[in-house]
Design a protein around this motif. Structure first.
Motif, short mmCIF file in Angstrom:
data_model
loop_
_atom_site.label_atom_id
_atom_site.label_comp_id
_atom_site.label_asym_id
_atom_site.label_seq_id
_atom_site.Cartn_x
_atom_site.Cartn_y
_atom_site.Cartn_z
N HIS A 100 0.95 -1.25 -0.24
CA HIS A 100 -0.04 -0.18 -0.10
C HIS A 100 0.83 1.36 -0.06
O HIS A 100 0.46 2.32 -0.42
N ARG A 101 2.14 1.06 0.63
CA ARG A 101 2.87 2.48 0.74
C ARG A 101 3.65 2.52 -0.17
O ARG A 101 3.93 3.59 -1.03
N GLY A 146 4.31 -0.41 -3.06
CA GLY A 146 4.29 -1.25 -4.18
C GLY A 146 3.11 -0.82 -5.33
O GLY A 146 3.46 -1.02 -6.43
N LEU A 147 2.26 -0.14 -4.75
CA LEU A 147 1.35 0.21 -5.60
C LEU A 147 0.67 2.02 -5.60
O LEU A 147 0.74 2.26 -4.19
N VAL A 148 0.40 2.34 -6.54
CA VAL A 148 -0.30 3.66 -6.31
C VAL A 148 -1.89 3.34 -6.45
O VAL A 148 -2.28 3.12 -7.64
N LEU A 149 -2.27 3.28 -5.47
CA LEU A 149 -3.82 2.59 -5.40
C LEU A 149 -4.87 3.30 -6.35
O LEU A 149 -5.65 2.97 -6.80
N PRO A 150 -4.77 4.65 -6.25
CA PRO A 150 -5.65 5.12 -7.08
C PRO A 150 -5.34 5.35 -8.71
O PRO A 150 -6.03 5.64 -9.66
N PHE A 151 -4.36 4.60 -8.98
CA PHE A 151 -3.80 4.60 -10.47
C PHE A 151 -4.62 3.02 -10.93
O PHE A 151 -4.98 2.24 -10.07
N ASN A 205 -0.10 0.98 -12.93
CA ASN A 205 0.59 0.52 -11.77
C ASN A 205 1.72 -0.50 -12.64
O ASN A 205 2.82 -0.66 -12.04
N SER A 221 -6.94 -0.01 -5.98
CA SER A 221 -7.42 0.11 -4.84
C SER A 221 -8.91 -0.89 -4.77
O SER A 221 -9.35 -1.38 -3.79
N GLY A 279 -0.04 3.11 4.25
CA GLY A 279 -0.01 4.09 3.06
C GLY A 279 -0.60 5.18 3.55
O GLY A 279 -0.12 6.35 3.16
N SER A 308 1.92 8.53 4.30
CA SER A 308 2.45 8.88 3.48
C SER A 308 1.70 9.68 2.15
O SER A 308 2.29 10.35 1.58
N TYR A 330 2.47 11.33 -15.94
CA TYR A 330 2.62 10.17 -15.24
C TYR A 330 3.23 10.31 -13.89
O TYR A 330 2.93 9.69 -12.78
N LEU A 342 -0.18 11.03 -5.87
CA LEU A 342 -1.18 10.27 -5.28
C LEU A 342 -0.38 9.41 -4.26
O LEU A 342 -0.89 8.77 -3.11
N ASN A 343 0.97 9.05 -4.30
CA ASN A 343 1.66 8.22 -3.24
C ASN A 343 3.30 8.49 -3.85
O ASN A 343 3.75 7.75 -4.28
N ASP A 375 5.78 7.78 -1.79
CA ASP A 375 6.20 6.60 -1.56
C ASP A 375 6.77 5.64 -2.60
O ASP A 375 7.63 5.40 -3.02
N ALA A 376 5.53 5.48 -3.40
CA ALA A 376 5.40 4.44 -4.43
C ALA A 376 6.13 5.09 -5.53
O ALA A 376 6.90 4.54 -6.20
N TYR A 402 9.78 5.01 -5.03
CA TYR A 402 10.17 3.50 -5.08
C TYR A 402 10.17 3.04 -6.55
O TYR A 402 11.18 2.40 -7.03
N GLY A 409 -8.28 1.83 0.19
CA GLY A 409 -7.57 2.31 -1.00
C GLY A 409 -6.17 3.02 -0.51
O GLY A 409 -5.46 3.00 -1.27
N ARG A 410 -6.27 3.27 0.70
CA ARG A 410 -4.93 3.84 0.90
C ARG A 410 -3.80 3.01 1.13
O ARG A 410 -3.63 2.48 2.07
#
Lengths: 400, 520, 354, 416
Positions: free
Chosen positions: B357-358, B360-365, B370, B415, D20, D23, D264, D271-272, D274-275, D278, D415-416
């Protein structure tokens, strides 16, 4: 590889931090000695102290206290420039501008409404609700404070009306952002528009083209009997407004409340991790309602200071963005009352100074008006830096 | 452990259950999460609730703890039917809960967290933290749960946080303690400590609800075991007579393979060479201390150890997320030390992160977006600053099919997928980049049996295709069943290398810092 | 922030004041100088007057700007009553409204359009050229400066320095009698109309008391009363005993400072004596009178194409307000100075501040 | 796992704020949140806001229908109806031109705020970026009088875009390098820009118009830098081609976000973070780039106003402008999408024009109260936009609605 280790090594000692702070203090000293009452008329001592400040900053910087270090270097440069400027300007001008007691009094006047609103912002954000609507709540207080004082012939009642109006608007914000799980930034923005419309509407409807009448009961100043006529203190705080004192006293009061009482602990828990608070049986939503409404009350009192304590009248959009400055002070002060106090005092001092600097150069008068904003930006970038908001601020809590 | 376990049912049969759930049904719209579930627990008993992720275990305890209101059924505490409408009520009724995701405020101290909601105060509402601290010490001594009251939660280990959770329940006088997947985040050592604590609580007459999907530990700790599947209660069995195999059948509804079949590794040339690596953590403390290791193509090297001993920093350094203070990292002949993630990616390093969640993935993508995260810079996916959206999408479609990702096509949001499918997406992306070195950091964390099976199989396959795999895991079984070589890390140092068949004692010694003679 | 939603008359020339029934409270001399003989014009205005349509376009700030928008509107109302013309007022909420507002009135067949405020000069220029048959009378704008040189535009200008001089003279007399050494002024922004007042004020004070010192500051704002109050407090701290506000709504803050510190204040634009007995007097710029006269003249066929009408003491466009208790004893001297300005004996009052 | 289990799992997960979420920045959550909900919800929300505004009108003793009719007529939007003919049609055309002139900068400033939200940043600095864009475009537009028009316009617009980009870039760089909260820095930069502008064009200022020494204003834009008017009378504030530039900017916004690597990366960072790091993206660099792009949009907005109809910049105008403030509302109402921002800008532009007292009969509605009514309606719209709940309740006024919320909320949280 070993270079990296060496470069980082000093960072593990406490010294760089202290050196950085010392650099900041030295820089201020370098500037202040060329001002009344010391009035050193040559820039040489200032230059020496300023260079020392920058040196301390540089060492701190190398020692990984990058922000403090760069802050000290920057401030050192500014101080030398300022001191050079001071020694080249007339003593008379310096004495006019740097009458410290008057500067402090003006600083407090600027700071009071900002401080009240910022303290409100802290309560709200500590509970997890962003309050962009501080501006609107201040505006409500500004109008309804003087309206209440006018209609009810009493500044006490006026302040109460102001507080009630701020609470009411805050309740709307609370309802949307807590109950309806609205996005709090959006809701707050709406609140600001709404307040602008409401206060403008009632102002015109009630007072038409004449504006608020004169002679409305105003929040009085507090004459301190002992020090009222004592030099610096007399000028600075001998006759400050009651609301200024209230705002200042609220700083320790709120600090104790937030960090030393069970209610503060609970409020912070709700703002940091509402689910955790919920599972130990705390009423998350009710706590947030309380906090938002309290923030509206304080912000409104800040607005009432403007209208019913300072100038004694109202004009449309009287707050002119002060709510946003207060918001910045909340972040600047890292969500702590003392931090916010430091922020608004810095801002107030710079504003007071900016008002007086045209003595030196009338043509740059408008530039001096930007001083508080520039200084705030430098302070945030150079010294304050990264700040950590309450973890759950802005996230609506969904109770299942 | 077995010596201290008393036969639970018989001596208690006369007493009434401390807690009874009767015919609990909980629906979310048309979705039935709990379907007429019965469950009870007696004082001094450990009753395990076993089931796959999503079988309805968490829903049931949420009902029990007042977080959900059931649609049907009743809850009986000490023989009296009660209505639990909030956690506050649950607490008042003597129900304590240790959540899977700890309900602690990270920035506050242990003492503050412990007393939150039941604060000792002096006059005027002022907190009496001295009393709080004293109370913490008192309870922690009584149950052998050592904690420092003034430590900040975010600074202490996961195991300590769990202890705080347990302490908090006890502090409020819990007689029924619910532990939701308590071992999921613990090390072997900490699991053992937890078992001891539970034993003491049992003797004290506390009724314990123990939720888990791990068969082994359920058999170890529970007196009775209730199995849930698809929201229904399948059966309640006694510990005596149950086996992993029998439980697994109940849980999954079919026979499952509990061990990973794996052939001999054909290790070739070294793909990853790490030399004298030193890495500092966020607080600028040395987290990785002079680590040297190598991973060859076609082998799985596992880093085993208790959480928080530098694994994260080591992984971050190798994958380019964190600049090491000293040392060298060479992948397939390319020195990627301190060159960042892109350089690592260019050197064909892939990374299955610990926390999907943190990181590995961009959940809203979308899934397509992803799946492009690792390789979006490559000319196949973008050219001159433009994304080749058509290719990104068609590639995603292919990958989703190949990895059997269910729950949506390339345009579905990440998500909206289940945890297992999300992890498949992350793994698909990393393996699709055709890495020479695959760093898998806790790749099965939080997955259910079926998904774990998939991940393990896939990792072995990739090994056999000649990839070098560095596995970082806290799961004892996982390390032993997948690794060709095991390196044990303790306080940032490699304590020794072990063969997969090394004994539990050997590994355990090394993981707790006692230098073992390096084997194999 | 962003949130500078300062809609209210930032307008530079809005040296404003609370105008209370402005027409009624002109104090000393105003209405006798009406000039043309339409004092009783209401009845005599023929059908041509009732077909005569006059539109006023205000600057941002609206009709209750405590200042010239309001006064201009008052002038229009007065003309409606006394001259029987048909009037309409359009308010501008932003600069984007100037041209559409002017165009709307011109297109709707208004005979005379009165843009209030120099910010509208460019827009007036464009519209005037597009509608050559419509007359435009710009308040506070110099018609000779119009870029397109339109022939259907006149400017209504004011000699604010005369009002400033009178106020300054009174302040000087007051200071001299009390032995005070310093008086001061608070401007909204350094622009000509503001400086006209201040220059006249300083000259008048020096004329009354050559030994008096003058301080001057600008708030850089026409609405935020707190800013003017700060400037005024700063001046009072430096010894000022009379504060003259030339900053519209903002200036009320300066007067509040004077009241709070127990010194004298001087109002601007309209008579602000209603604020209290500490108001020494007010320097009046009678936009209402000027607008009324412009309408009256246009109705009578008098128009100054491409030129300006200057409003001053002589035509009643400039004056001073009620004198407060502290200055009452000097009324004769002020009346004398007033007459001397009118007669031209006192001329060439400076209109720039050094 | 079956969907059934997934649902329950999702609901349980709703209780978790771990991992998640910590962050994710607030604007990132906002961005994701705001883009959900499709078209129906904002439209419905706007309708509800108008109904609420109508109630205000009613309560204050006026007829809401005639008031709204007058406002609508004032916008000129009836021009699209073929049965409006004659002088009514030409008046409508003129009004519509004014509405679209007001819409143009709102689109661009809205995009400036929206782009920041997509990158996880809260750009309160649209006003400051607009201000510096205005300063530079009026300076460039009034210099180099001899240049060919296309070139001159390009120079002035690009200059304004760069100025805005630099101004916003300061906030971006401070965020990227020192972690300075962009809310503080952009608020401060707004005021610094305003006072710098007042200094530059004030009396005695370096850029004050030499031809009007007594007026605090800039020099006028020369003819070669004025944007061509394609509808209406160029002398009478006809509609300039800035509208197309703004629409093109909206297309650029969409393409940039959805079709380029930069977009992109910006979205991933937003949106994230950290990701994103990464995946090898530099969070800091993307913060800077995103802010610079925001600033460019806002700078162009100012150039459109300066070169399209203002032609010069008064210091008062600098102080009184509130375009950047409205831009926040536009972006939020438009849910940070390109098309949404355009439509929201049109709504706000229409409200601005329509509530002008040119169209409100003063005997029906006091013009001074009307402008305040506009603020109230805008406030209500924004307030209602902040939550989907009310609109959704209306939409599914049945029992299913609570389920919808639960699922949405669960998804959102999970989803977070």
């Amino acid at each position: 590889m070993s270079v990296g280790a060496i470069a980082v090594a000093p960072g593990r000692v406490g010294a760089p931090r202290h050196l950085g702070i010392a650099g900041l203090i030295l820089a201020v000293v370098a500037w202040v000695i060329t001002l009344p009452p010391m009035l050193v008329r040559t820039a040489v001592p200032s230059a020496i102290i300023g260079v020392l400040a920058m040196l301390a900053g540089a060492i701190a910087f190398v020692g990984d206290e990058r922000r403090l270090g760069s802050g000290a270097i920057g401030l050192g440069l500014l101080a030398i420039a300022g001191a050079t400027g001071n020694t080249n300007s007339s003593v008379a001008h310096l004495k006019v501008v740097f009458t410290w007691s008057i500067l402090v009094a003006a600083m407090l006047r600027y700071a009071t409404p900002l401080l009240l609103a910022a303290l409100g912002g802290i309560i709200s954000e500590r509970s997890g609700v962003i309050n962009i609507g501080l501006e609107g709540m201040m505006l409500m207080g500004a109008f309804f404070g003087i309206w209440g004082a006018d209609v009810l012939h009493s500044w006490v009642l006026g302040c109460l009306v102001a507080i009630a109006s701020g609470a009411l608007l805050a309740l709307v914000h609370a309802w949307f952002s807590i109950h309806l799980r609205a996005n709090q930034v959006v809701s707050g923005t709406g609140i600001n528009f709404l307040a602008l419309g409401i206060t403008g509407y009632f102002f015109i409807a009630d007072y038409g083209s004449n504006g608020t009448p004169s002679g409305i009961s105003q929040v009085p100043g507090v004459k301190l009997p002992l020090i009222q006529h004592v030099g610096f203190f007399g000028g600075a705080i001998g006759n400050a407004n009651l609301l200024t004192w209230i705002a200042l006293l609220l700083v320790p009061a709120l600090t104790v409340f937030l960090f030393r009482t069970r209610w503060g602990l609970r409020l912070r828990a709700v703002g940091e991790k509402p689910r955790a608070a919920d599972t130990v049986g705390l009423p998350v939503l009710r706590t947030r309602y309380f906090a938002v409404v309290a923030s509206g009350m304080l912000a409104a009192l800040g607005g009432a200071y403007l209208s019913d304590a300072f100038v004694g009248s109202f004009n449309q959009n009287m707050t002119e963005g002060r709510g946003f400055i207060a918001l910045a002070a909340v972040i600047f002060g890292k969500w702590r009352p003392v931090g916010a106090l430091i922020a608004v005092l810095l801002f107030g001092f710079a504003s007071a100074l900016g008002d007086r600097l045209p003595t030196f150069s009338q043509s740059a008068a408008t530039l001096f008006q930007a001083l508080p904003y520039v200084l705030t930006l430098i302070a945030v970038a150079g010294v304050v830096g990264r700040s950590r908001a309450p973890a759950s601020v802005g996230i609506p809590y969904v109770k299942e | 452990m077995a010596d201290s376990t008393r036969p639970a049912l018989e001596p208690r049969a006369s007493t009434r259950p401390a807690l009874e759930l009767r015919g609990i049904t909980k629906k979310f719209g048309s979705v039935v999460a709990n379907d007429r579930v019965d469950f009870d627990v007696y004082p001094g008993e450990v009753h395990a609730l076993l089931g796959e992720n999503g079988a309805g275990k968490s829903t049931l305890v949420s009902v029990l703890y007042g977080l959900y209101t059931p649609n049907e059924g009743e809850i009986v505490v000490d023989g009296r039917p009660v209505e639990i409408d909030s956690p506050a009520t649950a607490i008042r009724l003597g129900i304590g809960m240790v959540h899977q995701h700890f309900m602690l405020v990270p920035v506050m101290t242990v003492a503050e967290n412990l007393v939150l909601g039941h604060e000792p105060t002096r006059s005027g509402g002022l907190l009496d933290l001295k009393a709080a601290r004293a109370r913490v010490r008192e309870i922690s001594e009584r149950y052998g749960l050592a904690v420092d009251p003034d430590a900040t939660i975010e600074d202490v280990t996961v195991g300590t946080q769990q202890r705080v959770e347990i302490l908090r329940a006890l502090y409020r006088g819990a007689r029924i303690l619910v532990l939701d997947e308590p071992t999921a985040v613990l090390t072997a050592q900490e699991v053992q400590e937890l078992m001891d604590v539970l034993q003491r609580l049992k003797q004290d007459g506390t009724g314990i609800v123990f939720i888990s999907h791990k068969l082994g530990e359920v058999l170890q700790v529970a007196d009775r075991i209730t199995v849930l599947r698809h929201g229904r209660k399948i059966d309640t069995v006694r510990r005596e007579g149950a086996t992993e195999q029998s439980l697994a059948r109940l849980v999954v509804g079919r026979e499952v393979l509990l061990t990973v079949e794996k052939s001999q590794a054909h290790a070739a040339e070294p793909m990853l060479v790490v030399e004298h690596l030193h890495v500092r953590d966020d607080r600028d403390l040395e987290a990785v201390d002079d680590v040297s290791l190598s991973v060859r193509a076609g082998e799985i090297v596992a880093i085993a150890g208790v959480d928080g001993n530098g694994q994260q920093e080591l992984v971050e350094a190798i994958t380019g997320l964190r600049a090491p203070a000293e040392g060298r990292i060479v992948v397939d002949g390319h020195d990627i030390t301190r060159k960042g993630v892109s350089a690592a990616t260019d050197a064909a390093v892939a990374h299955i992160p610990e926390d999907r969640h943190r990181r590995g993935l961009v959940l809203p993508f979308t899934l397509a977006e992803n799946l492009a995260l690792r390789e979006f810079r490559r000319p196949e996916l973008s050219a001159r600053g433009w994304l080749r959206t058509g290719r990104i999408r068609s590639r995603a479609t292919a990958l989703l099919r190949e990895y059997d990702v269910r729950g949506g096509g390339p345009d579905a949001y990440a998500s909206s997928l289940s945890g297992g499918n999300q992890q498949k997406v992350a793994i698909a992306r990393e393996i699709a980049s055709d890495p020479k070195l695959l760093v898998a950091h806790q790749p099965t964390r939080g997955l259910d049996v079926g998904a774990i099976e998939f991940v393990h199989r896939r990792l072995i396959e990739e090994r056999d295709r000649g990839r070098a795999i560095l596995l970082v895991s806290l799961e004892y079984e996982e390390v032993r069943s997948l690794a060709d070589r095991i390196l044990v890390i303790y306080e940032g140092r490699i304590m020794g290398e072990f063969a997969p068949d090394a004994s539990e004692e050997e590994l355990g010694m090394a993981m707790t810092g006692r230098q073992a003679a390096a084997a194999g | 922030m962003t949130g500078r939603i300062r809609r209210v008359g930032l307008v530079a020339l809005a040296t404003a004041a609370l105008a209370l029934g402005v027409v009624a409270c002109g104090s000393s001399s105003t209405h006798t100088t009406g000039g043309s003989a339409s004092g009783s014009g209401g009845g005599s205005s023929s059908s041509s007057a009732s077909n005569f349509k006059v539109g006023v376009v205000t600057d941002i700030g609206g009709l209750n700007d405590h200042g010239f928008n309001h006064l201009a509107y008052m002038g229009l109302l007065q003309a409606e009553q006394k001259l029987g013309i048909k009037g309409r007022v359009l308010t501008s909420s932003s600069g984007a409204d100037y041209l559409p507002n002017l165009t709307t009135l011109a297109r709707d067949g208004y005979n005379l359009v009165i843009p209030v405020g120099f910010l509208m000069a460019d827009a007036t220029d464009s519209v005037a050229k597009a509608f050559p048959s419509v007359k435009f009378a710009m308040v506070d704008s110099d018609a000779t400066m119009e870029k397109g040189d339109p022939k259907n535009v006149e400017g209504l200008l004011f000699e604010e320095q005369q009002a400033g001089y009178l106020a300054g003279y009174l302040a000087g007399l007051y200071a001299k009698s009390k032995g005070y050494k310093t008086i001061s002024s608070v401007g909204g922004q350094k622009i000509p109309p503001v400086d006209h007042y201040i220059a006249g004020y300083q000259a008048g004070a020096k004329a009354a008391d050559p030994g008096v010192g003058t301080l001057n500051g600008y708030s850089q704002d026409f609405t935020d009363q707190t800013k003017c109050k700060e400037v005024a407090l700063n001046q009072i701290q430096q010894g000022s005993k009379v504060v003259f506000q030339v900053a519209g709504g903002c200036g009320l803050g300066a007067l509040s400072a004077a009241q709070q510190q127990g010194i004298q204040g001087i109002g601007v634009d309209a008579d602000q004596s209603y604020l209290g007995s500490y108001i020494l007097t007010s320097a009046e710029k009678k936009v209402d009178v000027a607008v009324f006269h412009a309408i009256q003249s246009a109705l009578a066929g008098h128009f100054t194409p491409g030129g300006n009408v200057t409003n001053n003491i002589n035509n009643g466009g400039i004056g001073f307000g009620k004198i407060g208790p502290a200055g009452l004893s000097f009324s004769p001297q002020i009346a004398k100075v007033f007459a001397e300005i009118k007669s031209g004996k006192i001329a060439n009052i400076p209109n720039t501040v050094p | 796992m079956s969907t059934l289990e997934e649902q329950t799992q999702g609901d349980v997960l709703a209780g978790e704020e771990d991992g998640g979420s910590a962050s994710l920045t607030t604007p990132a959550r906002l961005g994701a949140y705001v883009r959900r909900g499709g078209v129906i919800v904002p439209i419905l929300t706007t309708l509800i806001a108008f109904i609420a505004g109508g109630l205000v009108v009613l309560v204050t003793g006026h007829d809401p229908f005639s008031t709204y009719k007058a406002i609508f007529d004032g916008t000129g939007l009836q021009w699209v109806f073929p049965w409006v003919t004659g002088s009514a049609r030409s008046t409508a055309a003129f009004n519509l031109q004014q509405t679209l002139i007001a819409t143009t900068p709102l689109i661009l400033v809205g995009l400036a705020v929206a782009f920041a939200f997509r990158a996880g940043l809260f750009n309160i600095g649209g006003q400051g970026q607009y201000t510096v864009g205005g300063i530079v475009s009026v300076w460039l537009g009034s210099s180099f009088a001899g240049l060919p028009p296309v070139l001159h316009i390009t120079v002035a617009v690009v200059g304004a875009a760069l100025a805005g980009a630099v101004w916003a870039g300061i906030a971006g760089a401070l965020k990227a390098s020192l972690g300075v909260n962009e809310v503080i820095s952009t608020i401060m930069l707004n005021w610094i820009a305003i006072w710098a502008g007042v200094y530059l064009f004030g009396l005695g200022g370096p850029l004050q118009d030499a031809h009007q020494p007594s007026v605090p204003t800039s020099s006028s834009v020369s003819a070669s830098a004025k944007l061509p008017v394609f509808w209406g009378n160029a002398q009478l504030q006809g509609l300039h081609i800035g509208l197309f530039i703004a629409l093109a900017a909206a297309v650029v916004f969409w393409v940039l976000l959805n079709r380029t690597r930069l977009g992109y990366e910006v979205r991933a960072v937003g949106l994230n973070p950290d990701a994103a790091s990464y995946a090898g993206m530099s969070v800091a660099r993307n913060y800077f780039r995103a802010m610079a792009i925001c600033g460019a949009f806002a700078g162009i907005a100012a150039a459109m106003d300066i070169l399209g109809w203002k032609f010069s910049l008064f210091t008062n105008d600098i102080q009184a402008s509130s375009v950047g403030f409205l831009g926040i509302a536009v972006a939020l109402l438009g849910r940070n999408t390109a098309i949404g921002t355009v439509l929201a800008a049109l709504l706000f532009g229409a409200l601005q024009t329509g509530t002008s007292d040119r169209f409100l009969d003063p005997s029906v509605f006091n013009p001074n109260l009307a402008s305040n009514l506009t603020w109230m309606i805008q406030g209500l719209i924004v307030l209602l936009v902040s939550t989907d709940v009310i609109a959704l309740k209306v939409l599914h006024s049945g029992r299913g609605v609570s389920l919808v919320f639960k699922r949405r909320a669960a998804r959102e949280e999970a989803g977070r």
